[in-house]
Design an enzyme around this catalytic site. Structure first.
Site, PDB file in Angstrom:
ATOM      1  N   HIS A 170       4.144   1.440  -8.153  1.00 13.52           N
ATOM      2  CA  HIS A 170       3.174   0.350  -8.004  1.00 13.52           C
ATOM      3  C   HIS A 170       2.223   0.300  -9.210  1.00 13.52           C
ATOM      4  CE1 HIS A 170       3.910   1.319  -3.575  1.00 13.52           C
ATOM      5  NE2 HIS A 170       4.206   0.034  -3.637  1.00 13.52           N
ATOM      6  N   GLY A 200       8.758  -5.330  -8.805  1.00 12.78           N
ATOM      7  CA  GLY A 200       9.593  -4.251  -9.321  1.00 12.78           C
ATOM      8  C   GLY A 200      11.076  -4.469  -9.065  1.00 12.78           C
ATOM      9  N   SER A 248       9.286   5.392  -3.630  1.00 13.45           N
ATOM     10  CA  SER A 248       9.135   4.448  -2.520  1.00 13.45           C
ATOM     11  C   SER A 248       8.068   4.977  -1.574  1.00 13.45           C
ATOM     12  CB  SER A 248      10.465   4.326  -1.770  1.00 13.45           C
ATOM     13  OG  SER A 248      10.258   3.739  -0.495  1.00 13.45           O
ATOM     14  N   GLY A 287       0.810  -1.221   0.000  1.00 17.80           N
ATOM     15  CA  GLY A 287       0.000   0.000   0.000  1.00 17.80           C
ATOM     16  C   GLY A 287       0.839   1.265   0.000  1.00 17.80           C
ATOM     17  N   LYS A 338      12.981  -2.249  -8.267  1.00 22.19           N
ATOM     18  CA  LYS A 338      13.349  -1.407  -7.115  1.00 22.19           C
ATOM     19  C   LYS A 338      13.848  -2.289  -5.971  1.00 22.19           C
ATOM     20  CE  LYS A 338      13.015   1.735  -3.758  1.00 22.19           C
ATOM     21  NZ  LYS A 338      12.312   1.173  -2.678  1.00 22.19           N
ATOM     22  N   GLN A 376       7.795  -9.527   7.867  1.00 20.30           N
ATOM     23  CA  GLN A 376       9.009  -9.073   7.178  1.00 20.30           C
ATOM     24  C   GLN A 376       9.627  -7.840   7.838  1.00 20.30           C
ATOM     25  OE1 GLN A 376       6.736  -8.583   3.426  1.00 20.30           O
ATOM     26  NE2 GLN A 376       7.926  -6.722   3.136  1.00 20.30           N
ATOM     27  N   ARG A 431       8.227   4.811   1.432  1.00 22.65           N
ATOM     28  CA  ARG A 431       8.942   5.405   2.571  1.00 22.65           C
ATOM     29  C   ARG A 431       9.409   6.828   2.281  1.00 22.65           C
ATOM     30  NH1 ARG A 431      10.496  -0.256   3.479  1.00 22.65           N
ATOM     31  NH2 ARG A 431       9.765  -0.824   5.558  1.00 22.65           N
ATOM     32  N   HIS A 443       2.158   4.451  -5.221  1.00 22.53           N
ATOM     33  CA  HIS A 443       2.694   5.533  -6.045  1.00 22.53           C
ATOM     34  C   HIS A 443       2.806   5.016  -7.481  1.00 22.53           C
ATOM     35  CE1 HIS A 443       6.342   3.175  -5.704  1.00 22.53           C
ATOM     36  NE2 HIS A 443       6.332   3.317  -4.384  1.00 22.53           N
TER      37      HIS A 443
END
Ligand code: AMP
Length: 288
Positions: free
Chosen positions: A38, A148, A186, A32, A150, A62, A188, A35
């Protein structure tokens, strides 16, 4: 778009899609706070299948106890609108209890790929990732799952798990999407204030520099020292900067040169304040 919380209902829906209309299903797992990165995965997923399932689940297994599980952003309504607009057919958003009911005790462990890089700094992280993804594959009955670049190590871990366990799902790689200034998108990044965000550009800029200057005679040590300096000068704290073969992901020693490595890829992780950021770039010709 169908919104479901129950794993069993998703499995039943997927079964109907397969048996009644012979549909192929593509899955896009996420945590979730969506951005453009995703959403690019959703676009790709739709090309591979008739039905697209996205999942939103901030997977507790995780995260280590000292990490950002509780403060991880959860803007569910905005996310729901984004995936609906992107053409997702089914959004799976389970609760923690639905994914890990009392008595849950099974996990998937990769003995090598999950141990280096982020696996070294985040013990148990990839076990959590592999286990939840295996569950998501089974729940959605996915033919294709899109991840991804990433999170390149995650992608390799899941490719390996899929191959080792003969899972009937094809893993598709999606390119890393960056902001206009180069910062890897990200969830984050939301934690960063304007100044920290500016400083965080040292990561993509550092990787971009070495991608443009990747000569065969270049030593791993030279790259690592330069990145250490750039990250420190920008006021971030380096977790690691490593050059690895992109299949094995074991870091090469400082004395190795790029010509010693079949498909070299540069990986970096650093803390901007308490926010951990990662990025990576290929140092061989044929990809990003
Ligand atoms: P996350 O929600 O962070 O677990 O990410 C869900 C999926 O989106 C993973 O497959 C990530 O690799 C992918 N993803 C996240 N950020 C990006 C990005 N900037 N470009 C491409 N894929 C991304």
């Amino acid at each position: 778009m169908i919104l479901l919380q129950s794993p069993q209902l998703v499995q039943e829906t997927a079964w109907r899609w397969k048996t009644e209309s012979n549909s192929r299903i593509a899955l896009v797992p996420t945590m979730g706070a969506l951005h453009e990165g995703h959403l690019s995965l959703v676009q790709l997923a739709r090309k591979y299948a008739d039905k697209c399932v996205a999942s939103i689940f901030v997977n507790p297994t995780q995260f280590a106890p000292n990490e950002d599980l509780t403060r991880y952003p959860r803007p569910f309504e905005a996310d729901r609108e984004k995936v609906q607009a992107a053409g997702v057919d089914l959004l799976f958003a389970p609760t923690r209890e639905q994914m890990y009911p009392e008595g849950f005790q099974t996990s998937v462990i990769l003995s090598k790929l999950g141990r280096h890089l982020c696996g070294a700094s985040r013990p148990g992280h990839f076990e959590g990732v592999a286990t939840v993804c295996l569950k998501l594959f089974q729940i959605s009955r996915a033919d294709v799952a899109v991840f991804g670049e990433k999170d390149f190590q995650q992608l390799r871990v899941l490719e390996q798990m899929t191959s080792d366990l003969n899972l009937p799902v094809r893993i598709v790689r999606a390119p890393l999407i960056r902001d206009a200034d180069g910062l890897a998108l990200s969830s984050r990044n939301r934690y960063l204030d304007a100044e920290m965000r500016q400083r965080a550009l040292c990561l993509s800029q550092g990787l971009g520099f070495w991608r443009s200057n990747a000569e065969p005679t270049l030593s791993v040590g030279r790259i690592r020292q330069d990145l250490q300096r750039k990250v420190t000068n920008a006021g971030l704290r380096l977790d690691y900067a490593e050059v690895c073969d992109e299949r094995e992901l074991s870091p090469y020693p400082d004395t190795a040169t790029l010509r010693d490595i079949r498909t070299p890829r540069l990986f970096i992780a650093a803390f901007a304040g308490i926010t951990r950021l990662i990025d990576n770039v290929s140092l061989h010709g044929d990809s990003r």
